[in-house]
Design an enzyme around this catalytic site. Structure first.
Site, mmCIF file in Angstrom:
data_model
loop_
_atom_site.group_PDB
_atom_site.id
_atom_site.type_symbol
_atom_site.label_atom_id
_atom_site.label_comp_id
_atom_site.label_asym_id
_atom_site.label_seq_id
_atom_site.Cartn_x
_atom_site.Cartn_y
_atom_site.Cartn_z
ATOM 1 N N ARG A 113 0.714 -1.169 -0.190
ATOM 2 C CA ARG A 113 -0.079 0.098 -0.093
ATOM 3 C C ARG A 113 0.863 1.336 0.083
ATOM 4 O O ARG A 113 1.753 1.303 0.728
ATOM 5 C CB ARG A 113 -0.863 0.265 1.179
ATOM 6 C CG ARG A 113 -2.034 -0.769 1.192
ATOM 7 C CD ARG A 113 -2.722 -0.704 2.386
ATOM 8 N NE ARG A 113 -3.606 -1.743 2.678
ATOM 9 C CZ ARG A 113 -3.391 -2.565 3.501
ATOM 10 N NH1 ARG A 113 -2.700 -2.243 4.719
ATOM 11 N NH2 ARG A 113 -3.935 -3.855 3.557
ATOM 12 N N SER A 185 7.013 -5.346 7.134
ATOM 13 C CA SER A 185 6.499 -6.477 7.753
ATOM 14 C C SER A 185 7.582 -7.732 7.925
ATOM 15 O O SER A 185 6.875 -8.942 7.835
ATOM 16 C CB SER A 185 5.150 -6.892 7.456
ATOM 17 O OG SER A 185 4.624 -5.616 6.973
ATOM 18 N N ASP A 239 4.814 -3.207 10.979
ATOM 19 C CA ASP A 239 3.615 -3.036 10.846
ATOM 20 C C ASP A 239 2.751 -3.202 11.914
ATOM 21 O O ASP A 239 2.009 -2.390 12.466
ATOM 22 C CB ASP A 239 2.990 -3.972 9.582
ATOM 23 C CG ASP A 239 3.149 -5.367 10.080
ATOM 24 O OD1 ASP A 239 4.087 -5.948 10.984
ATOM 25 O OD2 ASP A 239 2.483 -6.260 9.515
HETATM 26 P P1 ADP Z 1 -0.730 -8.366 4.756
HETATM 27 O O1 ADP Z 1 -0.636 -9.480 5.724
HETATM 28 O O2 ADP Z 1 -0.032 -8.393 3.449
HETATM 29 O O3 ADP Z 1 -0.510 -7.044 5.208
HETATM 30 P P2 ADP Z 1 -3.876 -8.200 5.115
HETATM 31 O O4 ADP Z 1 -3.648 -7.822 6.504
HETATM 32 O O5 ADP Z 1 -4.688 -7.456 4.314
HETATM 33 O O6 ADP Z 1 -2.503 -8.366 4.343
HETATM 34 O O7 ADP Z 1 -3.989 -9.365 5.241
HETATM 35 C C1 ADP Z 1 -4.162 -10.405 4.083
HETATM 36 C C2 ADP Z 1 -4.589 -11.890 4.607
HETATM 37 O O8 ADP Z 1 -5.762 -11.990 5.455
HETATM 38 C C3 ADP Z 1 -4.708 -12.915 3.741
HETATM 39 O O9 ADP Z 1 -3.519 -13.521 3.098
HETATM 40 C C4 ADP Z 1 -5.655 -13.950 4.094
HETATM 41 O O10 ADP Z 1 -4.922 -14.954 4.763
HETATM 42 C C5 ADP Z 1 -6.375 -13.284 5.391
HETATM 43 N N1 ADP Z 1 -7.781 -13.003 4.848
HETATM 44 C C6 ADP Z 1 -8.176 -11.715 3.795
HETATM 45 N N2 ADP Z 1 -9.479 -12.103 3.599
HETATM 46 C C7 ADP Z 1 -9.948 -12.959 4.321
HETATM 47 C C8 ADP Z 1 -11.208 -13.567 4.638
HETATM 48 N N3 ADP Z 1 -12.389 -13.226 4.353
HETATM 49 N N4 ADP Z 1 -11.351 -14.612 5.652
HETATM 50 C C9 ADP Z 1 -10.195 -14.996 6.189
HETATM 51 N N5 ADP Z 1 -9.004 -14.557 5.970
HETATM 52 C C10 ADP Z 1 -8.758 -13.510 5.288
HETATM 53 MG MG MG Z 2 -0.563 -5.478 6.647
#
Ligand code: ADP
Ligand code: MG
Length: 521
Positions: A113, A185, A239
């Site tokens: 992001r 992260s 993060d």
């Molecule tokens: P990052 O960890 O890259 O910062 P996010 O915080 O957006 O990204 O988390 C993404 C993760 O959240 C995905 O890899 C998935 O495992 C989990 N996730 C996203 N949507 C859902 C959902 N509807 N139900 C369960 N887990 C989800």
């Molecule tokens: Mg994140």
């Protein structure tokens, strides 16, 4: 063991037996077509997995206690425990007075992001903000650090170039130099608040180089290669630290920042600081890197062992591999694969070939199956068809699939809850859970602010939480809160608030950039 916890254990054991008995009756009623031996084998495997993955209260208590012990060990030995307990050099958290235009760049495990935020001080707060999110291309996760940082820098520069008039900062310097908070992260050993050495890649990233390099320097070189506007990194944060800062900006009670997304991690405000983490304010945010936590009390199953052995970082990130969103669907897939192989779970269709592909079941799909409340589990049927190409499934098989999702999610949520309680014990001492009586706090650093230590004994403690797993998975949140309630007395559980701080890691980084700006008003 207290009467309450014994009762809870009995209830949980009772519920487990009842669930398996119901499944058995349903199976017998509906699965007349399958040989009895196969039927029992599938339920036997379900029962075996449920047993191995169980998280009864006494186990959670041991895990929480072990977490507290490892936290102290990690702090005292400069990370020579399974918790790195990294000093972040963040000694000042935001108080709302921050002003100006700041950017952030948030590199997670799945998404990337870029954000900008115009801060208006105590009165105006967040005047304006906007962000863009892009998935990280899989090829970049397996390439070189230069490729990854060039990609990121290009998106950042494009985003800065599209800055609207309404974001014009009052400060003249800020009109020519853009300052960013870099949210990164992955485990980093910080050398200051704006520099740090990458310790290792994680969450499926297998990048040939970068370990041992200063991530801010890597980004700065990539930004310079773009020959765009002048951009400087004001702060480098994990993060979790961004999330903590983003939460604290609005609420003084925020003491812990936590992520439940692709991976999992937590940080918190420590006052009992070792000499390698000197602080003028008497406190510093510590990045636990708790994904690396390990304890013999963790309920490890054959699916976890297989997953770990075949992962890019075997033997590492044991706690994260049981909790993080990257892994939950994959654990379910492995359990189903075994049931398909050994107990013909999907009947005469044998073992669906797509089921043998690692990570073919992602957690968002798994959570949809888990959330299926239809009597005939038609969402489960649809996802089994769409993801694994299983054209026809019987209801009893679908129930088993649903149960596996439930077991894996419940374990993750309960283990994460035990971790939170471990942090509370560390910052509040044994007096934290005194069933509502105001107990004595353990001795804490003399320099610490009295107001905050009183708060620990009597007031609220807020955990600022970010991450897709927590945000989008309703049942996950329910299981986690239930486990917290079991682990703490009623009065203490009420004082602990877990608050979703959506995209807090990115916004928090812009606010921390403001706290550490080189061009203050
Ligand atoms: P990052 O960890 O890259 O910062 P996010 O915080 O957006 O990204 O988390 C993404 C993760 O959240 C995905 O890899 C998935 O495992 C989990 N996730 C996203 N949507 C859902 C959902 N509807 N139900 C369960 N887990 C989800
Ligand atoms: Mg994140």
């Amino acid at each position: 063991m207290s009467e309450r916890s014994m009762l809870m254990n009995l209830l949980m054991a009772g519920a487990a037996v009842a669930a398996v008995a119901t499944a058995l009756i349903m199976w017998q009623k509906m699965q007349k077509g399958l040989p009895v031996q196969t039927r029992n084998q599938a339920l036997g495997l379900l029962y075996e997995f449920q047993h191995a993955a169980a998280t009864p209260l006494h186990v959670l208590r041991q895990i929480a206690e072990h977490m507290t012990i490892e936290m102290t060990a990690g702090l005292m030995t400069e990370g020579k425990s399974n918790l790195l307990m990294l000093p972040t050099f963040v000694e000042n958290l935001p108080d709302g007075s921050e002003e100006g235009l700041f950017y952030a760049l948030d590199l997670g495990g799945t998404n990337f992001r870029v954000l900008r935020c115009l801060l208006g001080g105590l009165e105006g707060r967040v005047l304006k903000q906007e962000y863009e999110e892009v998935p990280i291309p899989k090829s970049l996760m397996l390439g070189t650090s230069e490729e990854l940082f060039d990609f990121i820098a290009k998106r950042l520069v494009d985003f800065v170039n599209r800055e609207g008039e309404e974001y014009r900062a009052k400060n003249r310097r800020q009109q020519t130099v853009r300052e960013i908070g870099l949210t990164f992260s992955f485990p980093v050993k910080q050398t200051s608040v704006k520099s740090g050495i990458l310790i290792q890649w994680s969450k499926g990233f297998k990048i040939a180089d970068g370990v041992g390099a200063d991530v801010v320097a890597l980004l700065q070189s990539a930004i310079n290669r773009q020959h765009g506007p002048k951009i400087e990194v004001a702060v480098l944060v994990n993060d979790t630290v961004g999330t903590l800062a983003g939460g604290r900006y609005w609420n003084d009670d925020v003491m812990v920042g936590m992520i439940l997304g692709t991976g999992t991690n937590a940080c918190y405000v420590e006052r009992d600081l070792p000499s390698h983490a000197p602080s003028r304010t008497g406190e510093m945010v510590i990045n636990m890197e708790w994904g690396g936590f390990w304890s013999s009390h963790l309920p490890r199953t054959y699916a976890d062992e297989q997953l770990d052995n075949e992962s890019v970082n075997p033997g590492q990130a044991g706690y994260e591999k049981m909790i993080g969103g990257m892994y939950l669907g994959e654990i379910v897939r492995r359990v189903l694969l075994r049931m398909a192989r050994e107990a013909a779970l999907f009947g005469d269709q044998g073992v669906p070939s797509k089921m043998t592909v690692p990570f073919s079941l992602v957690t968002p799909e798994m959570s949809k199956m888990h959330a299926d409340e239809s009597g005939d589990l038609r969402v489960v049927a649809k996802i089994l068809r769409d993801v694994f190409g299983i054209q026809k499934t019987e209801l009893p098989s679908r129930r088993i699939v649903h149960d596996v999702c439930d077991i894996v999610t419940m374990r993750s949520a309960r283990l994460a809850a035990a971790g939170i309680v471990g942090i509370l014990k560390k910052i509040g001492g044994d007096s934290w859970d005194t069933s509502g009586q105001s107990g004595q706090l353990k001795t804490i650093n003399r320099n610490s602010r009295v107001a905050t230590s009183t708060k620990l004994a009597t007031g609220r403690i807020v955990v600022a939480m970010d991450g897709g797993l927590y945000e989008h998975y309703t049942q996950y949140r329910i299981y986690m809160q239930a486990a917290v309630n079991e682990l703490l007395s009623e009065a203490t559980a009420k004082r602990l608030v877990i608050q979703l701080s959506k995209d807090g890691s990115g916004i928090g980084a812009t606010i921390l950039a403001a706290c550490h700006s080189n061009y203050r008003y």
